[in-house]
Design an enzyme around this catalytic site. Structure first.
Site, PDB file in Angstrom:
ATOM      1  CE  LYS A  26      -3.820  -0.966   2.352  1.00  0.00           C
ATOM      2  NZ  LYS A  26      -4.416  -1.107   3.890  1.00  0.00           N
ATOM      3  NE  ARG A  97      -5.324   3.221   3.722  1.00  0.00           N
ATOM      4  CZ  ARG A  97      -5.572   3.411   2.342  1.00  0.00           C
ATOM      5  NH1 ARG A  97      -4.840   4.380   1.936  1.00  0.00           N
ATOM      6  NH2 ARG A  97      -6.136   2.627   1.615  1.00  0.00           N
ATOM      7  N   GLY A 106      -8.241  -7.135   4.571  1.00  0.00           N
ATOM      8  CA  GLY A 106      -9.107  -7.187   5.784  1.00  0.00           C
ATOM      9  C   GLY A 106      -8.585  -7.886   6.800  1.00  0.00           C
ATOM     10  CG  MET A 108      -2.666  -7.071   9.526  1.00  0.00           C
ATOM     11  SD  MET A 108      -1.260  -6.730   8.972  1.00  0.00           S
ATOM     12  CE  MET A 108      -1.072  -6.265   7.378  1.00  0.00           C
ATOM     13  NE  ARG A 365      -5.758  -4.831  -3.228  1.00  0.00           N
ATOM     14  CZ  ARG A 365      -6.438  -4.940  -1.932  1.00  0.00           C
ATOM     15  NH1 ARG A 365      -5.648  -4.743  -0.757  1.00  0.00           N
ATOM     16  NH2 ARG A 365      -7.630  -5.139  -1.897  1.00  0.00           N
ATOM     17  CG  HIS A 483     -14.535 -11.206   3.897  1.00  0.00           C
ATOM     18  ND1 HIS A 483     -14.646 -12.465   4.354  1.00  0.00           N
ATOM     19  CD2 HIS A 483     -13.260 -11.107   4.117  1.00  0.00           C
ATOM     20  CE1 HIS A 483     -13.589 -12.978   4.803  1.00  0.00           C
ATOM     21  NE2 HIS A 483     -12.677 -12.280   4.943  1.00  0.00           N
ATOM     22  CB  SER A 818      11.726 -43.234 -13.554  1.00  0.00           C
ATOM     23  OG  SER A 818      10.599 -42.494 -13.327  1.00  0.00           O
ATOM     24  CB  CYS A 885       7.294 -41.522 -12.098  1.00  0.00           C
ATOM     25  SG  CYS A 885       8.115 -42.797 -11.075  1.00  0.00           S
ATOM     26  CE1 TYR A 905       9.533 -39.276 -16.984  1.00  0.00           C
ATOM     27  CE2 TYR A 905      11.427 -39.484 -18.728  1.00  0.00           C
ATOM     28  CZ  TYR A 905      10.562 -39.899 -17.701  1.00  0.00           C
ATOM     29  OH  TYR A 905      10.571 -41.048 -17.405  1.00  0.00           O
TER      30      TYR A 905
HETATM   31  P1  ADP Z   1      -7.458  -2.369   3.816  1.00  0.00           P
HETATM   32  O1  ADP Z   1      -6.098  -2.643   3.414  1.00  0.00           O
HETATM   33  O2  ADP Z   1      -8.296  -3.422   4.716  1.00  0.00           O
HETATM   34  O3  ADP Z   1      -8.500  -2.267   2.406  1.00  0.00           O
HETATM   35  P2  ADP Z   1      -7.157   0.154   3.833  1.00  0.00           P
HETATM   36  O4  ADP Z   1      -6.226   0.933   4.671  1.00  0.00           O
HETATM   37  O5  ADP Z   1      -7.213   0.301   2.519  1.00  0.00           O
HETATM   38  O6  ADP Z   1      -7.729  -1.229   4.581  1.00  0.00           O
HETATM   39  O7  ADP Z   1      -8.310   1.035   4.570  1.00  0.00           O
HETATM   40  C1  ADP Z   1      -9.770   0.785   4.899  1.00  0.00           C
HETATM   41  C2  ADP Z   1     -10.941   1.581   4.402  1.00  0.00           C
HETATM   42  O8  ADP Z   1     -10.646   2.931   4.744  1.00  0.00           O
HETATM   43  C3  ADP Z   1     -10.561   1.573   2.759  1.00  0.00           C
HETATM   44  O9  ADP Z   1     -11.965   1.674   2.231  1.00  0.00           O
HETATM   45  C4  ADP Z   1     -10.006   2.979   2.491  1.00  0.00           C
HETATM   46  O10 ADP Z   1     -10.697   3.648   1.337  1.00  0.00           O
HETATM   47  C5  ADP Z   1     -10.620   3.863   3.711  1.00  0.00           C
HETATM   48  N1  ADP Z   1      -9.501   4.897   3.842  1.00  0.00           N
HETATM   49  C6  ADP Z   1      -8.173   4.627   4.209  1.00  0.00           C
HETATM   50  N2  ADP Z   1      -7.233   5.797   4.337  1.00  0.00           N
HETATM   51  C7  ADP Z   1      -8.350   6.629   3.884  1.00  0.00           C
HETATM   52  C8  ADP Z   1      -8.173   8.177   3.915  1.00  0.00           C
HETATM   53  N3  ADP Z   1      -7.202   8.765   3.863  1.00  0.00           N
HETATM   54  N4  ADP Z   1      -9.263   8.990   3.598  1.00  0.00           N
HETATM   55  C9  ADP Z   1     -10.691   8.251   3.270  1.00  0.00           C
HETATM   56  N5  ADP Z   1     -10.726   6.976   3.461  1.00  0.00           N
HETATM   57  C10 ADP Z   1      -9.602   6.262   3.746  1.00  0.00           C
HETATM   58 MG    MG Z   2      -7.656  -0.990   1.080  1.00  0.00          MG
END
Ligand code: ADP
Ligand code: MG
Ligand code: MG
Length: 943
Positions: A26, A97, A106, A108, A365, A483, A818, A885, A905
């Protein structure tokens, strides 16, 4: 001192995309996007090294080191944004984040709206002119901070929120008024105090520090650990922490938030921009499944409406696309999509937020995708010249092909099935299984060997264990980015999401849909490609192997050096494997041919007198059955035994010959390694009383005789007992019969290329003994059939460690080796194949062995034996053919090893042939890229 904090935003960044290991995916991509000039809210990233220190040196020490750096960067952030943290008329709010080098969606934690306190609250109200929005942000902050940072139970907050909603008769969160939100905040604060014994912190620095602490701490929460285990993610330092300026998608009707993929992650199509958004919403709302997300494009929106059964008027009124609601932002986003794909040269998964008509990019990503999508995207991008052919090959995970090769529903029987409901086609494939309603039940049922479909109202990260063992996943709520959908696609598992007609009752372990009540254990079927749910079981059929799949396989064949064969015992399996691209058979197990129908009767007749024959030969000091026949002429009993022995072989010969003819025909001139009889004789006898009685009747002997025979053949350690070539040495007539069947079949089916393989030789003398029998038979058949030239190779399996270390001796008698790595692992590691399951799991968990050596070839030990045998074998016979094999022949990591040691092979089960082809190509490409030529290997051509 190491640099622990990296700034991004304001048109430039200290980090870049290549720094994923240090900044997490990220952080590295936020930095990259900011450098590209894309609208990224500025911020800074605390490195994964800081996370490693958090665990190594302890958090106290770490914070002493990093806080001055954090303060410095916070200052810079304040300057860049013109806002101030925790004070002033223009307050800076932050998101904190998580983000490791490998994305773990989701798993962490993230805290939004950090920096709110009574002072900034007032300032923000003045500034935004929207009191309600600010109170809503505050209550979200308390909830997230309380839950994520302090461990206040999530549902306690939900409960408090619900109670206020109920009190004022509100259905949706968005209907709560400012005054009512204030009441929620008051309740939340009370809750917070009750659980933490402290007041909710107002000091923004204290909030920030605790937020960072929580994210670092979340690296080792149980679900993150489980996720890494399931996805085989190893060797990472930890998570990075991204501290970023908040932007708000929930400030009104000109705001929104969404997630999008530059190509369809479930099919790979890019007919339109694929994604979902919500107006007036913040971050998590889209994936939470609480509101129905809307589509980005008009085209996508119309297709969605069709599959959801929503009419055009309703769609336009209640679920319009972003293209319709905010055309300018849509256009900008669409341009960013093109720019990102060109830049990253791969499908991207983005998060965005629109604050008062301004678009912000919050994440990009490499998008997770299903196997069919991965194949299509790779093939398309090669065609579009966005990536090279070699990159195209590397883009597809060989193991994931498994999903493409497995059957889909037979359309006929799918049509005939009773459809109960429609949901979203969240992850393709077909699944039939028994219903369970909790992840725990799924794990228990799967443990008992049952095939289950996990049905949930919606899934959460706690469910991943159950999702991993289920054949398919059904949810009643949630969109394409819920999810369940995201995780299922990652796991390559069929998923139907948001099937709203399903009313699931966890307590009753039942589900009501379309007037039917289904209970736990009832059979249902899911079509994840169509989003359909059916009652009962549905037949499946084989998949199509053309199109993008064919393209990628063709490329794989172009770049690989290793040959790929299959392990097949029947013409049917051989034909499937050839369809999958097998270039021959690397292992035909003949013992399977002894079990079917009448053959077992013939073979049992042979076993019944085998011991007598052995004793008679010894008594009369003869080797050949012909000589024995003469010697026992006057012994009526002995004559009968010899007759029975010969008769059984005579019965088996034509049956075996026919089997081989079928296989050779299916192979159409491709080589075929046939292994002579391998298992111990007692495996062919009934061990239960009823079976023995029945056999006695058939053989016209007393049941007690059969029982005695079984007892006499009993072995304490059959794996190391009278089996393999040891049987052939005692009963050369069996070897001769098999060799004759093979050779006669080869003469009959023109162009056959048999390779006769003698199993379990540990010493060259064993091999020489059996080779002599085979050669004599070949000569005799050739003479009788007046055939001059016949290509038959004779070789051996290398599966006893002694054979590996004396491979130079053995190679003198062998045209080929083999590697039977199942037995070689068993004997090399000293792990019983049948008993090691009891402790190998623990071994892997404790890191004593990196992988189960029966699944992934143990390079350091068993691999070394293979390597030694290859080198010794080639020294003695430079042109020796080398193959594998064992089960490892279709496992990508092991295939890579086979490439490295220079085998000719690999051979694996039919369904794994494409996996092996792709893995072999990847190994060749990776080796070329690392450009270190491996020792002892010339440029190889496939044989
Ligand atoms: P995950 O890795 O679980 O996607 P994120 O770090 O991307 O976690 O964040 C979770 C949510 O919070 C995401 O939907 C993201 O868009 C929102 N979010 C994160 N940072 C910001 C920010 N600076 N402003 C607005 N929304 C944010
Ligand atoms: Mg995210
Ligand atoms: Mg074996």
């Amino acid at each position: 001192m190491a640099k622990y904090v990296y700034f991004f935003g304001g048109g430039s960044s200290e980090g870049k995309a290549q720094m994923k290991a240090l900044l997490g995916g990220k952080g590295a991509n936020l930095a990259e996007m900011a450098s590209l000039g894309l609208p990224v809210p500025p911020g800074f990233t605390l490195t994964t090294e800081a996370c490693a220190q958090y665990y190594k040196a302890g958090k106290k020490k770490l914070f002493e080191t990093i806080m001055p750096e954090v303060r410095k960067h916070l200052g810079k952030l304040e300057k860049t944004t013109g806002k101030s943290f925790g004070k002033g008329p223009n307050p800076l709010l932050l998101s904190v984040r998580s983000g490791a080098a490998v994305s773990m969606p989701g798993m962490m934690d993230t805290v939004l709206n950090l920096g709110l306190n009574p002072e900034t609250l007032d300032a923000l109200i003045k500034q935004s002119g929207d009191e309600r929005f600010v109170w809503d942000a505050y209550r979200r902050f308390i909830q997230m901070f309380g839950d994520v940072v302090m461990g206040v139970p999530h549902h306690d907050f939900e409960h408090a929120l619900d109670s206020v909603k109920k009190k004022y008769g509100r259905k949706l969160d968005t209907e709560l008024t400012t005054e009512e939100l204030k009441e929620v905040v008051a309740q939340y604060k009370k809750l917070y105090r009750k659980h933490t014994k402290k007041a909710f912190p107002n000091d923004p620095m204290e909030q920030l520090k605790a937020g960072i602490d929580a994210v670092f701490g979340s690296w080792n929460n149980p679900r993150a650990i489980k996720y890494r285990q399931l996805h085989d993610i190893r060797g990472l330092l930890g998570t990075a922490v991204n501290v970023q300026t908040m932007v708000f998608g929930n400030m009104g009707g000109d705001c929104g938030t969404g997630v999008a993929f530059t190509r369809d992650p479930s099919t790979g199509e890019h007919r339109y921009f694929y994604g979902e958004y919500l107006l007036n919403a913040q971050g998590e709302d889209v994936v939470a499944g609480t509101r129905t997300p809307q589509q980005i494009t008009l085209k996508g929106s119309r297709e969605w409406a069709k599959s959801a059964g929503v009419g055009e008027a309703e769609r336009k009124g209640s679920y319009p696309s972003l293209e319709e609601t905010m055309p300018r932002c849509f256009k900008e986003l669409d341009q960013i999509r093109v720019k990102l794909e060109k830049h990253y040269r791969d499908m991207q998964d983005v998060e965005f937020t629109i604050e008062r008509g301004t678009l912000y990019m919050l994440q990009t990503r490499t998008g997770k995708r299903t196997a069919p999508a991965a194949v299509k995207i790779a093939a398309d991008m090669v065609k579009e010249k966005l990536i090279t052919e070699e990159e195209g090959v590397l883009r597809v995970d060989p193991q994931s092909l498994d999903q493409l090769l497995h059957p889909v529903f037979d359309p006929e029987s799918e049509r005939a099935a009773k459809q109960l409901a429609t949901g979203l086609p969240a992850s393709p494939g077909a699944a039939t299984g028994q219903l369970v309603f909790s992840a725990d039940e799924a794990e228990i049922w799967a443990e008992m060997g049952k095939t289950v479909i996990l049905a949930r109202i919606e899934t959460s990260p706690e469910d991943i264990g159950g999702m991993a063992v289920a054949k398919g996943i059904l949810t009643a709520r949630g969109g394409m980015t819920s999810h369940a959908a995201v995780v299922a696609r990652g796991m390559g598992k069929c998923c139907v999401a948001g099937a709203g007609d399903c009313v699931i009752d966890y307590k009753a372990k039942a589900m009501k849909v379309a007037g039917v009540t289904l209970k736990e254990g009832d059979w249902i079927s899911l079509n994840g490609s169509a989003g359909a749910l059916y009652k009962g079981r549905i037949d499946t059929i084989d998949p199509k192997l053309s199109g993008p799949f064919g393209t990628i396989m063709k490329l794989a064949d172009k770049y690989r050096n290793l040959g790929v064969r299959t392990n097949a015992d029947t013409p049917h399996d051989a034909a499937i494997a050839v369809k999958f691209g097998a270039e021959g058979i690397g292992l035909t197990r003949t013992e399977h041919m002894f079990f079917e129908g009448d053959r077992i009767v013939s073979f049992r007749r042979l076993i019944l007198v085998a011991e007598t024959i052995k004793q008679l030969k010894k008594k009369h000091d003869v080797e050949k059955i012909g000589a024995l026949e003469k010697a026992v002429k006057k012994d009526r009993k002995a004559v009968a035994a010899v007759k029975q022995y010969k008769q059984a072989l005579a019965e088996l010969l034509p049956l075996q010959r026919k089997d081989f003819e079928g296989i050779f025909k299916a192979l159409k001139g491709r080589p075929c390694t046939v292994r002579l009889l391998d298992p111990p004789l007692h495996e062919f006898l009934p061990h239960d009383e009823a079976g023995q009685k029945e056999m006695a009747k058939q053989m016209k002997v007393k049941p007690a005789d059969v029982k005695a025979l079984v007892e006499s053949l009993h072995e304490f350690n059959p794996m190391l007992g009278h089996r393999g070539c040891r049987l052939g040495i005692t009963y050369p007539e069996v070897t001769a019969m098999q060799a004759r069947a093979i050779v006669e079949a080869a003469i009959k089916v023109k162009g056959s290329r048999p390779e006769i393989m003698i199993p379990l030789a540990g010493s060259v003398t064993e091999l020489a003994d059996q080779k002599k029998v085979v050669l004599e038979t070949i000569e005799e058949v050739k003479a009788r059939k007046k055939v001059k030239k016949l290509d038959v190779l004779i070789g051996t399996m290398i599966e006893v460690p002694r054979a590996a270390v004396t491979a130079d001796e053995i190679a003198k008698e062998a045209d080929f080796f083999s590697f039977g790595t199942n037995d070689l692992t068993q004997m090399g590691c000293g792990f019983s194949r049948d008993d090691a399951g009891k402790f190998l799991g623990e071994y892997v968990a404790k890191g004593i062995y990196e992988y189960d050596p029966f699944q992934v070839l143990d390079r350091a030990g068993v691999g070394k034996l293979v390597d030694i045998a290859c080198k010794l074998g080639r020294k003695a016979r430079p042109k020796i053919k080398l193959g594998i094999c064992g089960e490892h022949g279709g496992e990508p990591k092991s295939v890579e090893f086979c490439h490295t040691v220079g085998l000719d092979y690999v051979s694996c089960s039919p369904y794994r042939v494409p996996i092996a082809r792709l893995a072999a190509a990847r190994a060749a490409i990776m080796e070329k890229r690392s450009s270190k030529p491996k020792a002892g290997k010339k440029s190889r051509k496939r044989k």
